[in-house]
Design a protein around this motif. Structure first.
Motif, PDB file in Angstrom:
ATOM      1  N   LEU A   1       0.966  -1.210   0.222  1.00  0.00           N
ATOM      2  CA  LEU A   1      -0.195   0.128  -0.004  1.00  0.00           C
ATOM      3  C   LEU A   1       0.903   1.246  -0.089  1.00  0.00           C
ATOM      4  O   LEU A   1       0.406   2.147  -0.636  1.00  0.00           O
ATOM      5  CB  LEU A   1      -0.803  -0.046   1.348  1.00  0.00           C
ATOM      6  N   VAL A   2       1.904   1.385   0.796  1.00  0.00           N
ATOM      7  CA  VAL A   2       2.799   2.404   0.839  1.00  0.00           C
ATOM      8  C   VAL A   2       3.508   2.495  -0.584  1.00  0.00           C
ATOM      9  O   VAL A   2       3.725   3.753  -1.018  1.00  0.00           O
ATOM     10  CB  VAL A   2       4.073   2.216   1.707  1.00  0.00           C
ATOM     11  N   ALA A   3       3.928   1.604  -1.310  1.00  0.00           N
ATOM     12  CA  ALA A   3       4.205   1.522  -2.660  1.00  0.00           C
ATOM     13  C   ALA A   3       3.402   2.125  -3.582  1.00  0.00           C
ATOM     14  O   ALA A   3       3.976   2.861  -4.563  1.00  0.00           O
ATOM     15  CB  ALA A   3       4.853   0.219  -3.014  1.00  0.00           C
ATOM     16  N   LEU A   4       2.064   1.943  -3.320  1.00  0.00           N
ATOM     17  CA  LEU A   4       1.121   2.387  -4.344  1.00  0.00           C
ATOM     18  C   LEU A   4       1.005   4.061  -4.225  1.00  0.00           C
ATOM     19  O   LEU A   4       0.656   4.722  -5.097  1.00  0.00           O
ATOM     20  CB  LEU A   4      -0.153   1.639  -4.406  1.00  0.00           C
ATOM     21  N   GLU A   5       1.408   4.578  -3.122  1.00  0.00           N
ATOM     22  CA  GLU A   5       1.143   5.737  -2.753  1.00  0.00           C
ATOM     23  C   GLU A   5       2.324   6.595  -3.153  1.00  0.00           C
ATOM     24  O   GLU A   5       2.294   7.989  -3.301  1.00  0.00           O
ATOM     25  CB  GLU A   5       1.011   6.115  -1.210  1.00  0.00           C
ATOM     26  N   THR A   6       3.525   6.181  -2.770  1.00  0.00           N
ATOM     27  CA  THR A   6       4.830   6.885  -3.054  1.00  0.00           C
ATOM     28  C   THR A   6       5.817   6.396  -4.275  1.00  0.00           C
ATOM     29  O   THR A   6       6.738   7.200  -4.473  1.00  0.00           O
ATOM     30  CB  THR A   6       5.513   6.614  -1.670  1.00  0.00           C
TER      31      THR A   6
ATOM     32  N   MET B   1       7.711   3.956  -4.063  1.00  0.00           N
ATOM     33  CA  MET B   1       9.172   3.547  -3.726  1.00  0.00           C
ATOM     34  C   MET B   1       9.116   2.003  -3.862  1.00  0.00           C
ATOM     35  O   MET B   1       8.338   1.479  -4.351  1.00  0.00           O
ATOM     36  CB  MET B   1       9.065   3.752  -1.961  1.00  0.00           C
ATOM     37  N   ARG B   2      10.473   1.691  -4.114  1.00  0.00           N
ATOM     38  CA  ARG B   2      10.859   0.363  -4.359  1.00  0.00           C
ATOM     39  C   ARG B   2      10.623  -0.669  -2.957  1.00  0.00           C
ATOM     40  O   ARG B   2      10.780   0.078  -2.015  1.00  0.00           O
ATOM     41  CB  ARG B   2      12.120   0.238  -4.914  1.00  0.00           C
TER      42      ARG B   2
ATOM     43  N   HIS C   1       5.060   1.520 -11.438  1.00  0.00           N
ATOM     44  CA  HIS C   1       4.333   1.983 -12.585  1.00  0.00           C
ATOM     45  C   HIS C   1       2.869   2.618 -12.285  1.00  0.00           C
ATOM     46  O   HIS C   1       2.503   3.643 -12.756  1.00  0.00           O
ATOM     47  CB  HIS C   1       3.975   0.745 -13.603  1.00  0.00           C
ATOM     48  N   GLU C   2       2.205   1.829 -11.529  1.00  0.00           N
ATOM     49  CA  GLU C   2       0.746   2.346 -10.965  1.00  0.00           C
ATOM     50  C   GLU C   2       0.858   3.702 -10.287  1.00  0.00           C
ATOM     51  O   GLU C   2       0.116   4.563 -10.380  1.00  0.00           O
ATOM     52  CB  GLU C   2       0.040   1.257 -10.069  1.00  0.00           C
ATOM     53  N   ALA C   3       1.839   3.872  -9.404  1.00  0.00           N
ATOM     54  CA  ALA C   3       2.013   5.043  -8.394  1.00  0.00           C
ATOM     55  C   ALA C   3       2.452   6.099  -9.410  1.00  0.00           C
ATOM     56  O   ALA C   3       1.786   7.155  -9.257  1.00  0.00           O
ATOM     57  CB  ALA C   3       2.859   4.660  -7.206  1.00  0.00           C
ATOM     58  N   LEU C   4       3.403   5.695 -10.114  1.00  0.00           N
ATOM     59  CA  LEU C   4       3.831   7.051 -10.851  1.00  0.00           C
ATOM     60  C   LEU C   4       2.584   7.460 -11.973  1.00  0.00           C
ATOM     61  O   LEU C   4       2.535   8.729 -12.020  1.00  0.00           O
ATOM     62  CB  LEU C   4       5.060   6.562 -11.623  1.00  0.00           C
ATOM     63  N   THR C   5       1.851   6.611 -12.560  1.00  0.00           N
ATOM     64  CA  THR C   5       0.889   6.913 -13.297  1.00  0.00           C
ATOM     65  C   THR C   5      -0.215   7.890 -12.446  1.00  0.00           C
ATOM     66  O   THR C   5      -0.695   8.752 -13.084  1.00  0.00           O
ATOM     67  CB  THR C   5       0.351   5.747 -14.005  1.00  0.00           C
ATOM     68  N   ARG C   6      -0.515   7.406 -11.584  1.00  0.00           N
ATOM     69  CA  ARG C   6      -1.401   8.233 -10.578  1.00  0.00           C
ATOM     70  C   ARG C   6      -0.781   9.548 -10.164  1.00  0.00           C
ATOM     71  O   ARG C   6      -1.775  10.607 -10.219  1.00  0.00           O
ATOM     72  CB  ARG C   6      -1.915   7.306  -9.406  1.00  0.00           C
TER      73      ARG C   6
ATOM     74  N   ARG D   1      13.007  12.409 -18.705  1.00  0.00           N
ATOM     75  CA  ARG D   1      12.579  11.602 -19.957  1.00  0.00           C
ATOM     76  C   ARG D   1      12.444  10.031 -19.426  1.00  0.00           C
ATOM     77  O   ARG D   1      11.489   9.395 -20.207  1.00  0.00           O
ATOM     78  CB  ARG D   1      13.409  11.743 -21.026  1.00  0.00           C
ATOM     79  N   SER D   2      13.222   9.467 -18.324  1.00  0.00           N
ATOM     80  CA  SER D   2      13.050   8.122 -18.215  1.00  0.00           C
ATOM     81  C   SER D   2      11.705   7.860 -17.483  1.00  0.00           C
ATOM     82  O   SER D   2      11.327   6.627 -17.228  1.00  0.00           O
ATOM     83  CB  SER D   2      14.077   7.779 -17.182  1.00  0.00           C
ATOM     84  N   LEU D   3      10.904   8.935 -16.895  1.00  0.00           N
ATOM     85  CA  LEU D   3       9.670   8.634 -16.483  1.00  0.00           C
ATOM     86  C   LEU D   3       8.607   7.940 -17.416  1.00  0.00           C
ATOM     87  O   LEU D   3       7.704   7.341 -16.825  1.00  0.00           O
ATOM     88  CB  LEU D   3       9.098  10.006 -15.947  1.00  0.00           C
ATOM     89  N   MET D   4       8.811   8.258 -18.650  1.00  0.00           N
ATOM     90  CA  MET D   4       8.002   7.707 -19.603  1.00  0.00           C
ATOM     91  C   MET D   4       7.950   6.042 -19.570  1.00  0.00           C
ATOM     92  O   MET D   4       7.142   5.364 -20.055  1.00  0.00           O
ATOM     93  CB  MET D   4       8.325   8.213 -20.939  1.00  0.00           C
ATOM     94  N   ILE D   5       9.175   5.318 -19.115  1.00  0.00           N
ATOM     95  CA  ILE D   5       9.165   3.950 -18.981  1.00  0.00           C
ATOM     96  C   ILE D   5       7.874   3.528 -17.940  1.00  0.00           C
ATOM     97  O   ILE D   5       7.616   2.550 -18.223  1.00  0.00           O
ATOM     98  CB  ILE D   5      10.484   3.557 -18.223  1.00  0.00           C
ATOM     99  N   TYR D   6       7.657   4.417 -17.142  1.00  0.00           N
ATOM    100  CA  TYR D   6       6.724   3.907 -15.975  1.00  0.00           C
ATOM    101  C   TYR D   6       5.453   4.673 -16.121  1.00  0.00           C
ATOM    102  O   TYR D   6       4.430   3.937 -15.559  1.00  0.00           O
ATOM    103  CB  TYR D   6       7.234   4.523 -14.506  1.00  0.00           C
ATOM    104  N   TYR D   7       5.556   5.814 -16.993  1.00  0.00           N
ATOM    105  CA  TYR D   7       3.932   6.193 -16.998  1.00  0.00           C
ATOM    106  C   TYR D   7       3.021   5.547 -18.072  1.00  0.00           C
ATOM    107  O   TYR D   7       3.292   5.381 -19.209  1.00  0.00           O
ATOM    108  CB  TYR D   7       4.074   7.686 -17.729  1.00  0.00           C
ATOM    109  N   ASN D   8       1.998   4.916 -17.663  1.00  0.00           N
ATOM    110  CA  ASN D   8       1.277   3.997 -18.302  1.00  0.00           C
ATOM    111  C   ASN D   8      -0.324   4.263 -18.182  1.00  0.00           C
ATOM    112  O   ASN D   8      -1.094   3.479 -18.522  1.00  0.00           O
ATOM    113  CB  ASN D   8       1.239   2.477 -17.952  1.00  0.00           C
TER     114      ASN D   8
END
Length: 325
Positions: free
Chosen positions: A191-196, A198-199, A282-287, A307-314
């Motif tokens: 749940l923390v990972a989905l909010e932050t 973080m790895r 991926h999920e957290a960054l997109t949110r 630019r590397s954020l595009m790897i995770y923005y889905n």
């Protein structure tokens, strides 16, 4: 054993081991420590003061013992090097090492693992070669430079639905309170990972001293790229951290391997396909991209190049279209 002392603006390292001694002065403590570890390694191997190129396997062992402990991902590096010592490339003499040997290594590994994994191994061996070239002067060229790399697969774009979040948490026995079991600790980390964003390893390393609830942030002391960074907390993240803030020391007791295994079992029991803990990033960054501008987001998640954020923005096309109304 090594003694390292500061003298003005420099650091002096002295090694005494098995009747041999050596000393040198450096600009930083880290340089002094690395030098001392290397000299101790050479003395234990019986090669100190002797011209000895050895094999690439000898070089990998030296890197794993001397350099890896001071790098992020040290455990992965040491395990990977230990595994690669069984590959024929470890038997090649340094004086004979050529790009061709790494091309043959690449082709062998591609029959066993994915192109992305092969590239990660080549990156590691490249770091070994750079140290041998620049620090130890055991190579007169960089044999991996110019090597044709396998093409990496397309980045994952796995999103996590709210239903899947509920299923995973239920499978781990989550009860919306301070976690009491290892399974509940994994649910809390999820749940923390989905909010932050973080790895998993970053979350497991957190302790009470890293948390500033008044400032609404938590500090990752050492991230993947070696930097310290402050993670701003959403209201939901604050709620989660309040559950564990009374604990002294580490927030969680579960280890990384155990956490990964418990998460995997919960996914299997819930009959959820193709979901990894790292997909939370991926999920957290997109949110978060809906709430933060790109520079704030890059700073929050530790990306030096936005630019590397595009790897995770889905974000899906439907989600983007809903914001056009």
């Amino acid at each position: 054993m090594a003694t390292i002392v500061r003298r003005g603006k420099t650091w002096r390292a002295q090694v005494r081991l098995r009747g041999q001694s050596a000393s040198a002065t450096f600009d930083s403590k880290r340089q002094a420590q690395e030098w001392a570890h290397d000299i101790e390694y050479q003395i234990r191997q019986g090669t100190y003061g002797k011209p000895n190129a050895g094999t690439f396997g000898d070089l990998m062992r030296r890197f794993a013992e001397v350099v890896s402990p001071g790098r992020a991902g040290a455990r992965w590096e040491q395990l990977r090097i230990n595994s690669l010592l069984s590959d024929p490339i470890s038997q090649i003499l340094l004086d004979e090492l050529k790009t061709q040997h790494f091309a043959e290594f690449r082709d062998r590994r591609l029959t066993a693992i994915s192109p992305g994994s092969v590239n990660r191994e080549i990156n590691l061996l490249g770091a070994v070669c750079r140290y041998a070239l620049r620090e130890w002067h055991l190579l007169d060229h960089h044999p991996i430079r110019g090597l044709e790399r396998p093409r990496n697969p397309r980045p994952r774009d796995r999103r996590i639905s709210e239903q899947e979040v509920g299923q995973i948490c239920a499978g781990l026995g989550w009860q919306e309170a301070a976690p009491q079991t290892r399974r509940q600790e994994v649910a809390w980390a999820f749940l923390v990972a989905l909010e932050t964003a973080m790895r998993l390893g970053e979350i497991l390393a957190l302790n009470r001293e890293d948390l500033d609830l008044e400032g609404r942030y938590v500090t990752v002391q050492i991230s993947k790229n070696g930097d310290k960074r402050h993670i701003p907390l959403s209201q939901r993240a604050v709620e989660l951290f309040r559950m564990v803030m009374d604990r002294s020391g580490s927030f969680l007791q579960v280890g990384r391997d155990a956490a990964s295994g418990l998460f995997r079992h919960a996914r299997i029991d819930a009959k959820i396909e193709d979901l990894r803990f790292h997909d939370t990033r991926h999920e957290a960054l997109t949110r978060l991209a809906r709430k933060l501008d790109v520079l704030d987001l890059a700073r929050m998640v530790g990306h030096r190049d936005p630019r590397s954020l595009m790897i995770y923005y889905n974000a899906t096309a439907t989600e983007i279209a809903s914001r056009l109304d």
